[in-house]
Design a protein around this motif. Sequence first.
Motif, PDB file in Angstrom:
ATOM      1  N   ILE A 120       0.876  -1.192   0.000  1.00 21.61           N
ATOM      2  CA  ILE A 120       0.000   0.000   0.000  1.00 21.61           C
ATOM      3  C   ILE A 120       0.905   1.232   0.000  1.00 21.61           C
ATOM      4  O   ILE A 120       1.834   1.320   0.810  1.00 21.61           O
ATOM      5  N   ARG A 121       0.627   2.165  -0.891  1.00 28.42           N
ATOM      6  CA  ARG A 121       1.429   3.398  -0.921  1.00 28.42           C
ATOM      7  C   ARG A 121       0.503   4.606  -0.913  1.00 28.42           C
ATOM      8  O   ARG A 121      -0.710   4.452  -1.077  1.00 28.42           O
ATOM      9  N   ALA A 248       8.090  -0.851   4.164  1.00 30.69           N
ATOM     10  CA  ALA A 248       6.832  -0.092   4.119  1.00 30.69           C
ATOM     11  C   ALA A 248       6.910   1.078   3.139  1.00 30.69           C
ATOM     12  O   ALA A 248       5.878   1.506   2.613  1.00 30.69           O
ATOM     13  N   ALA A 249       8.110   1.600   2.897  1.00 32.11           N
ATOM     14  CA  ALA A 249       8.239   2.765   2.002  1.00 32.11           C
ATOM     15  C   ALA A 249       8.963   2.414   0.699  1.00 32.11           C
ATOM     16  O   ALA A 249       8.384   2.517  -0.385  1.00 32.11           O
ATOM     17  N   ASN A 255       6.256   7.049   1.032  1.00 36.15           N
ATOM     18  CA  ASN A 255       7.279   7.954   1.575  1.00 36.15           C
ATOM     19  C   ASN A 255       8.017   7.303   2.737  1.00 36.15           C
ATOM     20  O   ASN A 255       7.413   6.611   3.561  1.00 36.15           O
ATOM     21  N   PHE A 256       9.332   7.579   2.840  1.00 34.88           N
ATOM     22  CA  PHE A 256      10.034   7.290   4.080  1.00 34.88           C
ATOM     23  C   PHE A 256       9.456   8.218   5.157  1.00 34.88           C
ATOM     24  O   PHE A 256       8.836   9.248   4.840  1.00 34.88           O
ATOM     25  N   SER A 257       9.733   7.892   6.413  1.00 39.98           N
ATOM     26  CA  SER A 257       9.193   8.713   7.517  1.00 39.98           C
ATOM     27  C   SER A 257       9.698  10.156   7.460  1.00 39.98           C
ATOM     28  O   SER A 257       9.057  11.055   7.995  1.00 39.98           O
ATOM     29  N   THR A 270      -1.432  12.792  10.580  1.00 37.13           N
ATOM     30  CA  THR A 270      -1.286  11.432  10.060  1.00 37.13           C
ATOM     31  C   THR A 270      -0.072  11.318   9.142  1.00 37.13           C
ATOM     32  O   THR A 270       0.063  12.072   8.179  1.00 37.13           O
ATOM     33  N   PRO A 271       0.824  10.355   9.429  1.00 29.59           N
ATOM     34  CA  PRO A 271       1.990  10.174   8.568  1.00 29.59           C
ATOM     35  C   PRO A 271       1.572   9.714   7.169  1.00 29.59           C
ATOM     36  O   PRO A 271       0.741   8.805   7.032  1.00 29.59           O
ATOM     37  N   TRP A 272       2.181  10.297   6.153  1.00 27.83           N
ATOM     38  CA  TRP A 272       1.836   9.987   4.748  1.00 27.83           C
ATOM     39  C   TRP A 272       2.923   9.067   4.212  1.00 27.83           C
ATOM     40  O   TRP A 272       3.937   9.537   3.700  1.00 27.83           O
ATOM     41  N   THR A 273       2.724   7.767   4.375  1.00 22.84           N
ATOM     42  CA  THR A 273       3.819   6.824   4.123  1.00 22.84           C
ATOM     43  C   THR A 273       3.344   5.625   3.293  1.00 22.84           C
ATOM     44  O   THR A 273       2.742   5.809   2.246  1.00 22.84           O
TER      45      THR A 273
END
Length: 347
Positions: A120-121, A248-249, A255-257, A270-273
Amino acid sequence: MSAPHDQGSSSLSLEALTQLLETIFLRHGTSSEVARVLAANCAGAERDGAHSHGVFRMPGYVSTLQSGWVNGHAVPQVEDVAPGFVRVDAGNGFAQPALAAARPLLMEKARHAGIAVLAIRNSHHFAALWPDVEPFADEGLVALSVVNSMTCVVPHGADRPLFGTNPIAFAAPRANAAPIVFDLATSAIAHGDVQIAARKGEKLPAGMGVDSLGQPTQDPKAILEGGALLPFGGHKGSALSMMVELLAAALTGGNFSFEFDWSNHPGAKTPWTGQLLIVIDPDKAAGQSFAQRSEELVRQMHGVGLKRLPGDRRHLQRSRSMAQGIALDEQTLRQLREMAGESIAQA
Ligand SMILES: NC(=O)C1=CN([C@@H]2O[C@H](COP(=O)(O)OP(=O)(O)OC[C@H]3O[C@@H](n4cnc5c(N)ncnc54)[C@H](OP(=O)(O)O)[C@@H]3O)[C@@H](O)[C@H]2O)C=CC1
Ligand SMILES: O=C(O)C1=NCCCC1
């Protein structure tokens, strides 16, 4: 939001809490599908006593939606890319509706090929991770998931934060009991628990974080205001956190963190990752009953004196909540009702 039992409390059924949360999501700019999925997720976390990712998160969801940072109406695009691979572009929406959209294809592939991967991206994950894996184990499958978050963890041996709190969740079926499930941040403590400690004015155990000068601190406010978290277990947790960033990225196209910038969206939380899920059909692998083998492992663990398995506390709390209702303190319930647009008189 305050933690339950601070003051007078009320009990809500799971259905009533889910309905209340769904109303809040709908009122703040999500589609009905997104509201349905997120409300079930958040209410389930509260039911299981996962307080750092239950209703405590609702003001963050609301301010994020209001900031325009996330698309509450995103329609996930599911792509069938290979016999064992499903890809989803969440369209700058939440991760859970993307997983829900991809789930049937992922299950079909895992059953057919024995293993399937979901990438999931372009997604936002603001929740506990166990609800993403547990349902697969309920169906006899083994599931592993990772998601990265936002820069707030100093890699072991470094000077400044780079990684997210990057949790790993795992679920496996058992023959005679609910699945084995664990879900842990790769930081020494989840960011949500630092916020809760700060709100309550509590000191953290040693070894969780550093202040803005990089000095060890047990003050949650010092960690939140310019400081950072540490990985759990030194270089070992740090390596796992790095792995989560990669899976995950890098592997999903998310995105990376450290790669997104929410500074132009005040209120965005909310992180966009990205997120990765691996689902395995153990019937294809072991040639013997995996669930019976799980049972044997658990039996042996209890045999050497183990009293608590990961997930035991959650299940105990789940049983209590289902029997007695989900306890929410009055202030929290009032805030939720306000967010839902209910007048206090109605409440
Ligand atoms: N969306 C995101 O980006 C992020 C989400 N999170 C979420 O934060 C939540 C909290 O994470 P974290 O603080 O690391 O979780 P905890 O340290 O509280 O728990 C981690 C795991 O260990 C188990 N456990 C805890 N204590 C014991 C014990 N004494 N014996 C046996 N098992 C035990 C827990 O089971 P049990 O649940 O039964 O207590 C759980 O499965 C997670 O749900 C995680 O997904 C964290 C970071 C980022
Ligand atoms: O508790 C945490 O750590 C996080 N939870 C939700 C997403 C951001 C990080």
